[in-house]
Design a protein around this motif. Structure first.
Motif, PDB file in Angstrom:
ATOM      1  N   ALA A   1       9.742   2.873 -16.147  1.00 30.79           N
ATOM      2  CA  ALA A   1       9.720   1.419 -15.985  1.00 30.79           C
ATOM      3  C   ALA A   1       9.979   0.966 -14.544  1.00 30.79           C
ATOM      4  O   ALA A   1      10.759   0.063 -14.302  1.00 30.79           O
ATOM      5  N   GLY A   2       9.336   1.622 -13.594  1.00 26.33           N
ATOM      6  CA  GLY A   2       9.458   1.201 -12.205  1.00 26.33           C
ATOM      7  C   GLY A   2      10.572   1.851 -11.423  1.00 26.33           C
ATOM      8  O   GLY A   2      10.679   1.662 -10.211  1.00 26.33           O
ATOM      9  N   VAL A   3      11.424   2.625 -12.074  1.00 26.20           N
ATOM     10  CA  VAL A   3      12.512   3.337 -11.414  1.00 26.20           C
ATOM     11  C   VAL A   3      12.099   4.799 -11.269  1.00 26.20           C
ATOM     12  O   VAL A   3      11.556   5.397 -12.197  1.00 26.20           O
ATOM     13  N   ALA A   4      12.345   5.383 -10.092  1.00 29.24           N
ATOM     14  CA  ALA A   4      11.912   6.758  -9.861  1.00 29.24           C
ATOM     15  C   ALA A   4      12.902   7.510  -8.984  1.00 29.24           C
ATOM     16  O   ALA A   4      13.501   6.927  -8.068  1.00 29.24           O
ATOM     17  N   LEU A   5      13.038   8.796  -9.275  1.00 22.69           N
ATOM     18  CA  LEU A   5      13.869   9.702  -8.485  1.00 22.69           C
ATOM     19  C   LEU A   5      12.955  10.728  -7.839  1.00 22.69           C
ATOM     20  O   LEU A   5      12.236  11.459  -8.538  1.00 22.69           O
ATOM     21  N   LEU A   6      12.956  10.786  -6.505  1.00 24.63           N
ATOM     22  CA  LEU A   6      12.146  11.720  -5.730  1.00 24.63           C
ATOM     23  C   LEU A   6      13.072  12.606  -4.914  1.00 24.63           C
ATOM     24  O   LEU A   6      14.151  12.161  -4.491  1.00 24.63           O
ATOM     25  N   VAL A   7      12.652  13.844  -4.660  1.00 21.89           N
ATOM     26  CA  VAL A   7      13.464  14.756  -3.847  1.00 21.89           C
ATOM     27  C   VAL A   7      12.585  15.493  -2.855  1.00 21.89           C
ATOM     28  O   VAL A   7      11.370  15.609  -3.034  1.00 21.89           O
ATOM     29  N   ALA A   8      13.217  15.994  -1.809  1.00 22.28           N
ATOM     30  CA  ALA A   8      12.517  16.747  -0.769  1.00 22.28           C
ATOM     31  C   ALA A   8      12.196  18.157  -1.264  1.00 22.28           C
ATOM     32  O   ALA A   8      12.823  18.659  -2.198  1.00 22.28           O
ATOM     33  N   PRO A   9      11.215  18.827  -0.624  1.00 21.72           N
ATOM     34  CA  PRO A   9      10.909  20.217  -0.976  1.00 21.72           C
ATOM     35  C   PRO A   9      12.147  21.092  -0.847  1.00 21.72           C
ATOM     36  O   PRO A   9      12.933  20.940   0.096  1.00 21.72           O
ATOM     37  N   GLY A  10      12.338  21.976  -1.780  1.00 18.07           N
ATOM     38  CA  GLY A  10      13.473  22.878  -1.737  1.00 18.07           C
ATOM     39  C   GLY A  10      14.715  22.359  -2.426  1.00 18.07           C
ATOM     40  O   GLY A  10      15.657  23.122  -2.659  1.00 18.07           O
ATOM     41  N   VAL A  11      14.744  21.070  -2.756  1.00 12.57           N
ATOM     42  CA  VAL A  11      15.889  20.510  -3.479  1.00 12.57           C
ATOM     43  C   VAL A  11      15.728  20.849  -4.955  1.00 12.57           C
ATOM     44  O   VAL A  11      14.708  20.532  -5.577  1.00 12.57           O
ATOM     45  N   VAL A  12      16.730  21.491  -5.514  1.00 11.06           N
ATOM     46  CA  VAL A  12      16.680  21.942  -6.906  1.00 11.06           C
ATOM     47  C   VAL A  12      17.227  20.847  -7.808  1.00 11.06           C
ATOM     48  O   VAL A  12      18.258  20.228  -7.517  1.00 11.06           O
ATOM     49  N   THR A  13      16.528  20.589  -8.910  1.00 10.15           N
ATOM     50  CA  THR A  13      16.972  19.558  -9.851  1.00 10.15           C
ATOM     51  C   THR A  13      16.980  20.118 -11.265  1.00 10.15           C
ATOM     52  O   THR A  13      16.310  21.108 -11.573  1.00 10.15           O
ATOM     53  N   GLY A  14      17.736  19.470 -12.127  1.00  5.26           N
ATOM     54  CA  GLY A  14      17.780  19.870 -13.530  1.00  5.26           C
ATOM     55  C   GLY A  14      18.429  18.792 -14.361  1.00  5.26           C
ATOM     56  O   GLY A  14      18.968  17.804 -13.836  1.00  5.26           O
ATOM     57  N   ASP A  15      18.375  18.959 -15.670  1.00  4.92           N
ATOM     58  CA  ASP A  15      19.037  18.053 -16.610  1.00  4.92           C
ATOM     59  C   ASP A  15      18.609  16.603 -16.360  1.00  4.92           C
ATOM     60  O   ASP A  15      19.435  15.689 -16.333  1.00  4.92           O
ATOM     61  N   ALA A  16      17.301  16.386 -16.175  1.00  4.95           N
ATOM     62  CA  ALA A  16      16.796  15.042 -15.887  1.00  4.95           C
ATOM     63  C   ALA A  16      16.707  14.220 -17.164  1.00  4.95           C
ATOM     64  O   ALA A  16      16.365  14.733 -18.236  1.00  4.95           O
TER      65      ALA A  16
ATOM     66  N   GLY B   1       0.809  -1.213   0.000  1.00  3.39           N
ATOM     67  CA  GLY B   1       0.000   0.000   0.000  1.00  3.39           C
ATOM     68  C   GLY B   1       0.843   1.263   0.000  1.00  3.39           C
ATOM     69  O   GLY B   1       1.937   1.298   0.558  1.00  3.39           O
ATOM     70  N   THR B   2       0.292   2.295  -0.619  1.00  3.06           N
ATOM     71  CA  THR B   2       0.994   3.574  -0.707  1.00  3.06           C
ATOM     72  C   THR B   2       1.251   4.174   0.670  1.00  3.06           C
ATOM     73  O   THR B   2       2.340   4.679   0.950  1.00  3.06           O
ATOM     74  N   ALA B   3       0.253   4.116   1.543  1.00  2.88           N
ATOM     75  CA  ALA B   3       0.367   4.774   2.851  1.00  2.88           C
ATOM     76  C   ALA B   3       1.513   4.192   3.671  1.00  2.88           C
ATOM     77  O   ALA B   3       2.264   4.929   4.319  1.00  2.88           O
ATOM     78  N   ALA B   4       1.658   2.870   3.668  1.00  2.00           N
ATOM     79  CA  ALA B   4       2.696   2.228   4.478  1.00  2.00           C
ATOM     80  C   ALA B   4       4.089   2.583   3.980  1.00  2.00           C
ATOM     81  O   ALA B   4       5.003   2.874   4.766  1.00  2.00           O
ATOM     82  N   VAL B   5       4.284   2.557   2.663  1.00  2.00           N
ATOM     83  CA  VAL B   5       5.593   2.894   2.104  1.00  2.00           C
ATOM     84  C   VAL B   5       5.884   4.383   2.289  1.00  2.00           C
ATOM     85  O   VAL B   5       7.000   4.776   2.644  1.00  2.00           O
ATOM     86  N   ALA B   6       4.872   5.225   2.087  1.00  2.00           N
ATOM     87  CA  ALA B   6       5.056   6.668   2.283  1.00  2.00           C
ATOM     88  C   ALA B   6       5.432   6.986   3.725  1.00  2.00           C
ATOM     89  O   ALA B   6       6.252   7.875   3.987  1.00  2.00           O
ATOM     90  N   ALA B   7       4.844   6.271   4.675  1.00  2.00           N
ATOM     91  CA  ALA B   7       5.168   6.504   6.087  1.00  2.00           C
ATOM     92  C   ALA B   7       6.638   6.232   6.360  1.00  2.00           C
ATOM     93  O   ALA B   7       7.293   6.959   7.129  1.00  2.00           O
ATOM     94  N   GLU B   8       7.185   5.189   5.748  1.00  2.00           N
ATOM     95  CA  GLU B   8       8.602   4.878   5.948  1.00  2.00           C
ATOM     96  C   GLU B   8       9.486   5.937   5.295  1.00  2.00           C
ATOM     97  O   GLU B   8      10.524   6.316   5.851  1.00  2.00           O
ATOM     98  N   LEU B   9       9.081   6.432   4.134  1.00  2.64           N
ATOM     99  CA  LEU B   9       9.837   7.502   3.493  1.00  2.64           C
ATOM    100  C   LEU B   9       9.815   8.765   4.355  1.00  2.64           C
ATOM    101  O   LEU B   9      10.839   9.453   4.498  1.00  2.64           O
ATOM    102  N   ARG B  10       8.663   9.077   4.931  1.00  7.68           N
ATOM    103  CA  ARG B  10       8.581  10.258   5.809  1.00  7.68           C
ATOM    104  C   ARG B  10       9.467  10.068   7.027  1.00  7.68           C
ATOM    105  O   ARG B  10      10.098  11.023   7.503  1.00  7.68           O
ATOM    106  N   ARG B  11       9.512   8.861   7.559  1.00  7.77           N
ATOM    107  CA  ARG B  11      10.340   8.614   8.739  1.00  7.77           C
ATOM    108  C   ARG B  11      11.823   8.797   8.415  1.00  7.77           C
ATOM    109  O   ARG B  11      12.585   9.342   9.215  1.00  7.77           O
ATOM    110  N   ALA B  12      12.251   8.358   7.239  1.00  2.90           N
ATOM    111  CA  ALA B  12      13.660   8.460   6.855  1.00  2.90           C
ATOM    112  C   ALA B  12      14.057   9.887   6.489  1.00  2.90           C
ATOM    113  O   ALA B  12      15.216  10.269   6.634  1.00  2.90           O
ATOM    114  N   ARG B  13      13.095  10.680   5.990  1.00  2.00           N
ATOM    115  CA  ARG B  13      13.319  12.080   5.631  1.00  2.00           C
ATOM    116  C   ARG B  13      14.531  12.271   4.704  1.00  2.00           C
ATOM    117  O   ARG B  13      15.422  13.084   4.976  1.00  2.00           O
ATOM    118  N   PRO B  14      14.589  11.559   3.594  1.00  2.00           N
ATOM    119  CA  PRO B  14      15.738  11.740   2.693  1.00  2.00           C
ATOM    120  C   PRO B  14      15.630  13.029   1.884  1.00  2.00           C
ATOM    121  O   PRO B  14      14.531  13.498   1.571  1.00  2.00           O
TER     122      PRO B  14
END
Length: 237
Positions: free
Chosen positions: A58-73, A11-24
């Motif tokens: 294809a199942g691979v994803a790059l996510l970033v925290a608010p305020g993290v600047v990205t480019g050249d994706a 489930g989305t909620a369970a995985v999201a909770a772990e991501l929030r806990r890790a705060r990457p």
């Protein structure tokens, strides 16, 4: 953070909770949802985790925290060949330049981040790595993170380690209640960066989500990095 999220079967909620806990600052995910609603489901996961989706394929994803600047994706799908692993996820890798704040530094720490889920077939895995190195070997500061499907010493992993430093990570697979991971198939490899800390989040192996399903058969890994030449005894960032 790098983590194979096993298709969000818990489930989305369970995985999201772990991501929030890790705060990457940066989350490199593998086995995100696939199918007609894959993009919507991955963006939904990012929002629930308080993160932003930068790129997926294809199942691979790059996510970033608010305020993290990205480019050249970029995103790259690997050629699909007939093999005994016909049922497996299509293989791909995504990358972007990521600028994170670095306390005490005059400017942001900008790094090329490459998220991978390498093939389970050895020959295909080596071809995956050759294309990644051919595209990004000229980067001065970059990292490769993901499910490598390869233990240290595997030819594909050794090819990466010939260009980048393979961060020492404890076994992450197979995870689950009552199981002791024994395989070192997840990895983070870096160049132009100092490794400040490495953590395999072991308690995730006992967590369950929707309908009592375990979160993943892989444990997540959190690596703290700083500029090359940074003092490892200083404040982590």
């Amino acid at each position: 953070m790098t983590w194979n999220v096993w298709g969000l079967r818990a489930g989305t909620a369970a995985v999201a909770a772990e991501l929030r806990r890790a705060r990457p600052d940066v989350a490199c995910l593998q086995e995100c949802p696939r199918g007609p609603l894959a993009g919507w489901r991955t963006r939904r996961l990012a929002r629930a985790a308080g993160l932003r989706l930068v790129r997926r394929a294809a199942g691979v994803a790059l996510l970033v925290a608010p305020g993290v600047v990205t480019g050249d994706a970029e995103s790259h799908r690997e050629p699909r060949r007939r093999s005994r692993w016909w049922w497996a996820y299509p293989r791909a890798w995504v990358s972007a330049r990521v600028a994170t704040s670095a306390p005490g530094e005059p400017g942001p720490l900008t790094t090329r981040v490459v998220v991978v889920h390498l093939d389970v077939d050895a020959a295909a895995r080596e071809r995956n790595v050759a294309r990644i190195l051919g595209r990004h070997d000229g980067e001065q500061r970059w990292l490769v993170a993901g499910d490598l499907n390869a233990r240290p010493g595997d030819p594909a992993r050794a090819a990466l380690a010939g260009v980048l430093d393979d961060v020492g990570i404890a076994p992450t697979y197979p995870a689950g209640p009552g199981r002791t991971p024994r395989a070192r198939i997840d990895g983070v490899l870096v160049r132009g960066l100092t490794v400040r800390a490495v953590e395999v989040v072991a308690d995730v192996g006992d967590l369950r989500g929707r309908r009592g399903r375990q979160l993943s058969d892989h444990l997540p890994v959190v690596v703290t990095l700083g500029p090359q030449g940074d003092d490892p005894a200083g404040e982590p960032r």
